[in-house]
Design an enzyme around this catalytic site. Structure first.
Site, PDB file in Angstrom:
ATOM      1  N   ASP A   1      30.207  24.283   5.164  1.00 37.18           N
ATOM      2  CA  ASP A   1      30.149  23.840   3.769  1.00 37.18           C
ATOM      3  C   ASP A   1      28.858  23.069   3.523  1.00 37.18           C
ATOM      4  OD1 ASP A   1      31.143  21.649   5.363  1.00 37.18           O
ATOM      5  OD2 ASP A   1      31.825  20.642   3.537  1.00 37.18           O
TER       6      ASP A   1
ATOM      7  N   GLU B   1      33.304  19.346   5.918  1.00 43.54           N
ATOM      8  CA  GLU B   1      32.614  18.157   6.450  1.00 43.54           C
ATOM      9  C   GLU B   1      32.012  17.328   5.334  1.00 43.54           C
ATOM     10  OE1 GLU B   1      29.618  15.532   8.219  1.00 43.54           O
ATOM     11  OE2 GLU B   1      29.291  17.065   6.708  1.00 43.54           O
TER      12      GLU B   1
HETATM   13  N1  BES Z   1      24.632  16.112   8.741  1.00 41.22           N
HETATM   14  C1  BES Z   1      25.133  15.029   7.980  1.00 41.22           C
HETATM   15  C2  BES Z   1      25.246  13.745   8.741  1.00 41.22           C
HETATM   16  C3  BES Z   1      23.967  13.134   9.224  1.00 41.22           C
HETATM   17  C4  BES Z   1      22.778  13.330   8.551  1.00 41.22           C
HETATM   18  C5  BES Z   1      23.988  12.356  10.324  1.00 41.22           C
HETATM   19  C6  BES Z   1      21.616  12.749   9.037  1.00 41.22           C
HETATM   20  C7  BES Z   1      22.855  11.762  10.771  1.00 41.22           C
HETATM   21  C8  BES Z   1      21.651  11.973  10.120  1.00 41.22           C
HETATM   22  C9  BES Z   1      26.501  15.375   7.436  1.00 41.22           C
HETATM   23  O1  BES Z   1      26.636  16.687   7.031  1.00 41.22           O
HETATM   24  C10 BES Z   1      26.724  14.516   6.230  1.00 41.22           C
HETATM   25  O2  BES Z   1      25.949  14.487   5.326  1.00 41.22           O
HETATM   26  N2  BES Z   1      27.814  13.799   6.236  1.00 41.22           N
HETATM   27  C11 BES Z   1      28.240  13.046   5.118  1.00 41.22           C
HETATM   28  C12 BES Z   1      29.654  12.683   5.401  1.00 41.22           C
HETATM   29  C13 BES Z   1      30.445  12.250   4.223  1.00 41.22           C
HETATM   30  C14 BES Z   1      30.363  13.191   3.071  1.00 41.22           C
HETATM   31  C15 BES Z   1      31.873  12.006   4.635  1.00 41.22           C
HETATM   32  C16 BES Z   1      27.373  11.814   4.926  1.00 41.22           C
HETATM   33  O3  BES Z   1      26.851  11.238   5.901  1.00 41.22           O
HETATM   34  O4  BES Z   1      27.198  11.413   3.785  1.00 41.22           O
HETATM   35 MN    MN Z   2      25.817  18.063   8.017  1.00 41.27          MN
END
Ligand code: BES
Ligand code: MN
Length: 442
Positions: free
Chosen positions: A77, A141
């Site tokens: 997603d 996710e």
């Molecule tokens: N890939 C990211 C998480 C991430 C980005 C970790 C950069 C470390 C560095 C992930 O897909 C993401 O964006 N997660 C969301 C989670 C939330 C929607 C619950 C986030 O971090 O905002």
């Molecule tokens: Mn991600």
């Protein structure tokens, strides 16, 4: 770029699998089907597992009990592409410019997970794998992984593994091997502020009736003190201070303030007093307003006293904060500091705990060996600000911390217009997967 592997990534990015928007429900299914077909095509046994939300895709090699098992997690997603007008090329009609693939999800997470799939495919074409592999690719996710923990519980035996590998983070610097050993947790909340029963004439009533937009603004503005600290009572009580070795590592980070400012497009950085930017992003908790709305948004002016306002806020958490406690503290704070004349409705959103891996443990060291073998440089060990909420459940249910091997570039523009993934990172990721499977087999 005629490489068929790039064509496959373009095809994957073309599917608008936006989990936050219900109009894309059919695209979620289509994207999961695409992945199942891809996993089958490289020789895995694969299927789509229904959940009350978007399906989870599983792909497996036959389990050879004499080999270790590596679970590779990713998500299909993507975040909403809006605002569309800020994209140079359409988000779901990807284009390659200057060696980078531009499109929503190119980095986060389609390019990174497809690199692992194709890496396994190439390795399988060369001979038997040194480990058993399980791909677990979810479709929620970006909206908090609401159905994955339950799935892990139910499929605990089937998903039993010796290590978990994920590429869903960013490199410390372009082309720099990076093992991210800590991620922040998250807690989301929406606050609705209600005033009069309907929008009012701001001349006839203004001055005598509290304005919900003003009340929302006051609450938002009071969230930080003059030192950039979050003003919520008790917010820092559970925060584990950074250890001296971590402060030293942060000071030696290859990430400069200038690079952060350039990527963000700001002339000046801002944050909590007493910490560097790398520390503020990776190791300190924050409160961030993600959305705000009230009143007339159209052309020209309209003299209205709006009936309601809202704002959306997320807190990023570090060890040992928990989403439950922080949401409760925030709720108390907003109710206590609410200006008179309005009523609040507070809705808790998704949450995830902070993540930490000891990078000096056997698995961390194996992951670093793989990174060094492929990049020819010692990897940077980073704490990152983003969140992958399910990591805590992987630890609790499957018993392993995740190895976070970054493939996105620091300027990948994840969640922003013009998200991109360098073709070179994609190819490096394919090689990295093969090196990783070798190292984790030992
Ligand atoms: N890939 C990211 C998480 C991430 C980005 C970790 C950069 C470390 C560095 C992930 O897909 C993401 O964006 N997660 C969301 C989670 C939330 C929607 C619950 C986030 O971090 O905002
Ligand atoms: Mn991600």
């Amino acid at each position: 770029m005629n490489d068929p592997r790039v064509a496959e990534l373009l095809e994957f990015v073309r599917i608008p699998s936006v989990s936050a928007q219900s109009v894309h429900a059919a695209d979620m299914e289509r994207c999961a089907d695409w992945l199942v077909a891809k996993l089958c095509q490289i020789g895995l046994e694969a299927g789509k597992e229904p959940t009350p939300g978007n399906p989870i895709v599983l792909g497996k090699t036959p389990r050879d009990p004499s080999k270790k098992t590596v679970l590779i997690y990713g998500h299909y997603d993507v975040q909403p592409p809006e605002p569309l007008e800020l994209w140079t090329s359409p988000p779901f009609d990807p284009e390659i410019r200057d060696g980078k693939i531009y499109g929503r999800g190119a980095s986060d997470n389609k390019g990174q997970i497809l690199a692992h799939i194709l890496g396994v495919g190439e390795a399988l074409a060369e001979g038997p794998l040194p480990v058993n592999v399980i791909f677990l690719i979810e479709g929620e996710e970006e909206v908090g992984s609401g159905h994955l923990a339950d799935f892990l519980e139910k499929h605990r035996a089937e998903l039993a593994c010796d290590a978990i590998a994920i590429s869903d983070t960013g490199m410390a610097a372009d082309g720099y091997p990076t093992l991210s050993y800590a991620l922040r947790g998250i807690a989301a909340m929406e606050v609705r502020v209600f005033g009069p029963s309907h929008d009012l004439h701001s001349g006839i009533y203004g001055g005598a009736v509290a304005n919900p937009a003003t009340a929302a603004a006051r609450l938002i503005a009071s969230l930080h003190d003059s030192q950039g600290r979050v003003a919520i009572e008790g917010f820092y009580d559970d925060v584990q201070p950074m250890q001296p070795w971590e402060r030293k590592a942060a000071a030696e980070s290859p990430v400069s303030d200038q690079a952060i400012a350039e990527q963000a497009g700001v002339s000046e950085l801002w944050g909590e007093a007493g910490y560097s930017s790398v520390e503020r992003i990776g190791a300190r908790p924050t409160a961030e307003i993600n959305g705000i709305g009230s009143g007339y948004q159209g052309e020209g002016s309209k003299t209205v006293l709006p009936a309601e306002a809202f704002f959306k806020v997320t807190f990023r958490l570090v060890a040992n904060q928990t989403p439950e406690t922080v949401l409760e503290q925030a709720r108390c704070y907003f109710e206590k500091h609410k200006p008179p004349g309005v009523r609040l409705e507070i809705i808790d959103g998704h949450g995830g705990e902070p993540f930490f891996l000891n990078p000096k443990g056997a698995q961390g060291v194996a992951a670093c060996r793989a990174l060094e073998a492929v990049f020819g440089k010692k990897p940077a060990l980073t704490r990152e600000g983003g969140s992958i909420p399910i990591l805590a459940d992987f630890q609790k249910i499957l018993g392993h911390p995740a190895l976070l091997l970054a493939l996105a570039s620091p300027d990948c523009r994840a969640h922003s217009p013009n998200e991109n993934f360098p073709v070179e990172n994609f190819f490096t990721g394919i090689r990295l997967n093969k090196a990783l499977l070798q190292e984790l087999a030992l």
